[in-house]
Design an enzyme around this catalytic site. Structure first.
Site, PDB file in Angstrom:
ATOM      1  N   CYS A 131       0.816  -1.226   0.000  1.00 49.13           N
ATOM      2  CA  CYS A 131       0.000   0.000   0.000  1.00 49.13           C
ATOM      3  C   CYS A 131       0.847   1.273   0.000  1.00 49.13           C
ATOM      4  O   CYS A 131       0.549   2.231  -0.729  1.00 49.13           O
ATOM      5  CB  CYS A 131      -0.952   0.001   1.187  1.00 49.13           C
ATOM      6  SG  CYS A 131      -0.235  -0.638   2.710  1.00 49.13           S
ATOM      7  N   HIS A 243      -3.007   6.313   4.645  1.00 50.13           N
ATOM      8  CA  HIS A 243      -1.566   6.435   4.889  1.00 50.13           C
ATOM      9  C   HIS A 243      -1.084   7.801   4.386  1.00 50.13           C
ATOM     10  O   HIS A 243      -1.529   8.263   3.313  1.00 50.13           O
ATOM     11  CB  HIS A 243      -0.785   5.376   4.113  1.00 50.13           C
ATOM     12  CG  HIS A 243      -0.953   3.970   4.614  1.00 50.13           C
ATOM     13  ND1 HIS A 243      -1.697   3.631   5.718  1.00 50.13           N
ATOM     14  CD2 HIS A 243      -0.427   2.799   4.142  1.00 50.13           C
ATOM     15  CE1 HIS A 243      -1.642   2.312   5.906  1.00 50.13           C
ATOM     16  NE2 HIS A 243      -0.873   1.785   4.957  1.00 50.13           N
TER      17      HIS A 243
HETATM   18  N1  LIG Z   1      -4.821  -3.562   4.677  1.00 47.66           N
HETATM   19  C1  LIG Z   1      -4.047  -3.007   3.754  1.00 47.66           C
HETATM   20  O1  LIG Z   1      -3.887  -1.776   3.640  1.00 47.66           O
HETATM   21  C2  LIG Z   1      -3.341  -3.890   2.803  1.00 47.66           C
HETATM   22  C3  LIG Z   1      -2.836  -3.338   1.658  1.00 47.66           C
HETATM   23  C4  LIG Z   1      -2.198  -4.137   0.750  1.00 47.66           C
HETATM   24  C5  LIG Z   1      -2.056  -5.475   1.030  1.00 47.66           C
HETATM   25  N2  LIG Z   1      -2.549  -6.012   2.171  1.00 47.66           N
HETATM   26  C6  LIG Z   1      -2.365  -7.442   2.407  1.00 47.66           C
HETATM   27  O2  LIG Z   1      -3.595  -8.130   2.262  1.00 47.66           O
HETATM   28  C7  LIG Z   1      -3.648  -9.214   3.184  1.00 47.66           C
HETATM   29  C8  LIG Z   1      -4.905  -9.124   4.029  1.00 47.66           C
HETATM   30  O3  LIG Z   1      -4.999  -7.873   4.643  1.00 47.66           O
HETATM   31  P1  LIG Z   1      -6.315  -7.435   5.428  1.00 47.66           P
HETATM   32  O4  LIG Z   1      -6.009  -6.086   5.929  1.00 47.66           O
HETATM   33  O5  LIG Z   1      -7.536  -7.655   4.622  1.00 47.66           O
HETATM   34  O6  LIG Z   1      -6.315  -8.502   6.661  1.00 47.66           O
HETATM   35  P2  LIG Z   1      -7.545  -8.963   7.584  1.00 47.66           P
HETATM   36  O7  LIG Z   1      -8.533  -7.885   7.763  1.00 47.66           O
HETATM   37  O8  LIG Z   1      -6.903  -9.555   8.788  1.00 47.66           O
HETATM   38  O9  LIG Z   1      -8.259 -10.147   6.748  1.00 47.66           O
HETATM   39  C9  LIG Z   1      -7.623 -11.371   6.479  1.00 47.66           C
HETATM   40  C10 LIG Z   1      -8.500 -12.201   5.563  1.00 47.66           C
HETATM   41  O10 LIG Z   1      -7.800 -13.402   5.212  1.00 47.66           O
HETATM   42  C11 LIG Z   1      -8.637 -14.506   5.525  1.00 47.66           C
HETATM   43  N3  LIG Z   1      -7.858 -15.676   5.920  1.00 47.66           N
HETATM   44  C12 LIG Z   1      -7.026 -15.799   6.958  1.00 47.66           C
HETATM   45  N4  LIG Z   1      -6.565 -17.073   7.030  1.00 47.66           N
HETATM   46  C13 LIG Z   1      -7.138 -17.761   6.031  1.00 47.66           C
HETATM   47  C14 LIG Z   1      -7.105 -19.111   5.596  1.00 47.66           C
HETATM   48  N5  LIG Z   1      -6.384 -20.033   6.227  1.00 47.66           N
HETATM   49  N6  LIG Z   1      -7.839 -19.454   4.502  1.00 47.66           N
HETATM   50  C15 LIG Z   1      -8.593 -18.553   3.865  1.00 47.66           C
HETATM   51  N7  LIG Z   1      -8.689 -17.249   4.242  1.00 47.66           N
HETATM   52  C16 LIG Z   1      -7.968 -16.865   5.310  1.00 47.66           C
HETATM   53  C17 LIG Z   1      -9.501 -14.035   6.686  1.00 47.66           C
HETATM   54  O11 LIG Z   1     -10.630 -14.868   6.782  1.00 47.66           O
HETATM   55  P3  LIG Z   1     -11.328 -15.173   8.204  1.00 47.66           P
HETATM   56  O12 LIG Z   1     -12.221 -13.992   8.495  1.00 47.66           O
HETATM   57  O13 LIG Z   1     -12.096 -16.426   7.943  1.00 47.66           O
HETATM   58  O14 LIG Z   1     -10.232 -15.337   9.230  1.00 47.66           O
HETATM   59  C18 LIG Z   1      -9.824 -12.631   6.204  1.00 47.66           C
HETATM   60  O15 LIG Z   1     -10.831 -12.674   5.217  1.00 47.66           O
HETATM   61  C19 LIG Z   1      -2.339  -9.174   3.980  1.00 47.66           C
HETATM   62  O16 LIG Z   1      -1.418 -10.044   3.376  1.00 47.66           O
HETATM   63  C20 LIG Z   1      -1.909  -7.751   3.819  1.00 47.66           C
HETATM   64  O17 LIG Z   1      -0.516  -7.594   3.937  1.00 47.66           O
HETATM   65  C21 LIG Z   1      -3.212  -5.246   3.051  1.00 47.66           C
END
Ligand SMILES: NC(=O)c1ccc[n+]([C@@H]2O[C@H](COP(=O)([O-])OP(=O)(O)OC[C@H]3O[C@@H](n4cnc5c(N)ncnc54)[C@H](OP(=O)(O)O)[C@@H]3O)[C@@H](O)[C@H]2O)c1
Length: 359
Positions: A131, A243
């Site tokens: 991001c 950010h």
């Molecule tokens: N937030 C940002 O600004 C941003 C920007 C760019 C990239 N990212 C990347 O995107 C990813 C997720 O970020 P987020 O902010 O969305 O995190 P988050 O809110 O913690 O959500 C994580 C998601 O992944 C799912 N998940 C976790 N373990 C899993 C499994 N074993 N099988 C299938 N699904 C699973 C969770 O499902 P459950 O609800 O079932 O646990 C939830 O839907 C990270 O790698 C992060 O680095 C984030």
């Protein structure tokens, strides 16, 4: 006829925003599937104003027949499932850091390096950058075209939503605890985040940088120019969404403040809001929910021969994640997938309507 789309990590911060963005931009879908972990069995997520999707379990899902996967379940999960989905014939657009530096995986910001997407067939995977990298390179690209950038020194002010839903809950509950005099116990973040700032995002790597800082350097070079030196300090701040970045840019040759301002004003995805007055700049709270990368505080750095300072702000869940991923999907459809479809199934015209223009 549209495409069959799967959203992996659909219950998370990024996944929910992806579903919202697909709907808002009227991405041509025939069918959308929401996938998450077994913890989410029985839960539902919204798709647009009217639709609700039952969450299915990723491990049980067969990707055959799926055209596009938009994924954000964390690096380890993407490492395991993305090759399986690609093998089944889907193109995976992945938000995690897992594949970003793989030489056979394009790392794409549509305003900066749309041409890179053509390499997607090597592995069937396209990576969405970090991001903080995305908003910075969107602002740097028009300046690099004007006078080549040699070096960037950036300090970030990153919101807790960048660390997922649990980190947002942690900021909320710590803030509440302080008001009611309860003890604070950091859980996900390494130190107290309420009323504090933490110069530590992701793990430490060799040399003392954090991995977030390393990502900003290597990803900028992969997307924009391998010759640009980047020195980053990444800081988590008690902001929910959005950010900010203080960016110092050193150029090879002369560049005036006026020329930089003009180039940024006409650059795709950028909005310049820069008045030397109260409220003449953008803050994360104001950028939350918007698509743009906002640039403010444009000024010459007189301490080097050719330097500028910028303040760059964007919504990390939209341009920093979901919007960039959906723009990649739009580009993929227009430039590649449409050409492979039988005649009469075109959706390209839809993607060219005025508010859908891909710059
Ligand atoms: N937030 C940002 O600004 C941003 C920007 C760019 C990239 N990212 C990347 O995107 C990813 C997720 O970020 P987020 O902010 O969305 O995190 P988050 O809110 O913690 O959500 C994580 C998601 O992944 C799912 N998940 C976790 N373990 C899993 C499994 N074993 N099988 C299938 N699904 C699973 C969770 O499902 P459950 O609800 O079932 O646990 C939830 O839907 C990270 O790698 C992060 O680095 C984030």
């Amino acid at each position: 006829m549209g495409f069959r789309v799967a959203v992996v990590g659909a219950t998370g911060n990024v996944g929910r925003e992806i579903l919202k963005t697909l709907s808002e931009r009227a991405f041509p879908v025939d069918d959308v599937v929401a996938l998450a972990s077994s913890r989410s069995i029985g839960s539902q997520v919204s798709f647009g104003e009217d639709d609700v999707l039952d969450v299915q379990v990723l491990d049980d899902f067969n990707f055959r027949g799926t055209d596009i996967v938009l994924s954000s379940p964390g690096s380890k999960i993407s490492a395991a499932f993305a090759p399986r989905a690609a093998k089944a014939g889907a193109v995976v657009i992945d938000n995690t850091s897992q594949f970003r530096m793989d030489p056979d995986v394009p790392l794409v910001v549509p305003e900066v390096n749309p041409q890179a997407i053509a390499q997607y067939e090597k592995r069937g995977i396209i990576a969405n950058p970090n991001c903080s990298t995305i908003q910075m390179v969107v602002a740097l690209k028009p300046l690099h075209d004007l006078a080549r950038i040699k070096r960037v020194v950036v300090a970030t002010y990153q919101s807790v939503s960048g660390a997922g839903r649990a980190a947002m809950d942690e900021l909320f509950s710590q803030t509440r605890s302080i008001y009611v005099n309860d003890p604070i116990k950091p859980e996900l973040l390494t130190k107290q985040i309420a009323f504090n700032v933490i110069p530590h995002i992701d793990v430490f790597v060799d040399g003392g940088d954090t991995k977030e800082e390393w990502k900003m350097a290597v990803e900028t070079r992969k997307i924009l120019d391998p010759d640009i030196a980047v020195s980053a300090t990444c800081v988590r701040v008690p902001v929910f969404i959005g950010h900010a970045e203080a960016v110092n840019v050193e150029f090879d040759g002369p560049i005036t403040e006026a020329a930089a301002r003009q180039a940024l004003r006409t650059a795709p995805g950028v909005i310049v809001l820069d008045h030397r007055a109260d409220e003449g700049y953008v803050t994360p709270v104001e950028a939350a929910g918007d698509d743009a990368v906002y640039v403010s505080r444009i000024r010459r750095d007189p301490t080097v021969p050719h330097g500028l300072n910028l303040w760059v702000v964007s919504d990390n869940l939209r341009k920093g994640a979901a919007l960039n991923a959906v723009q990649i999907a739009e580009l993929l459809v227009e430039k590649h997938l449409e050409k492979k479809r039988p005649a009469g199934r075109s959706n390209v015209e839809h993607l060219r309507t005025p508010d859908r223009v891909i710059h």
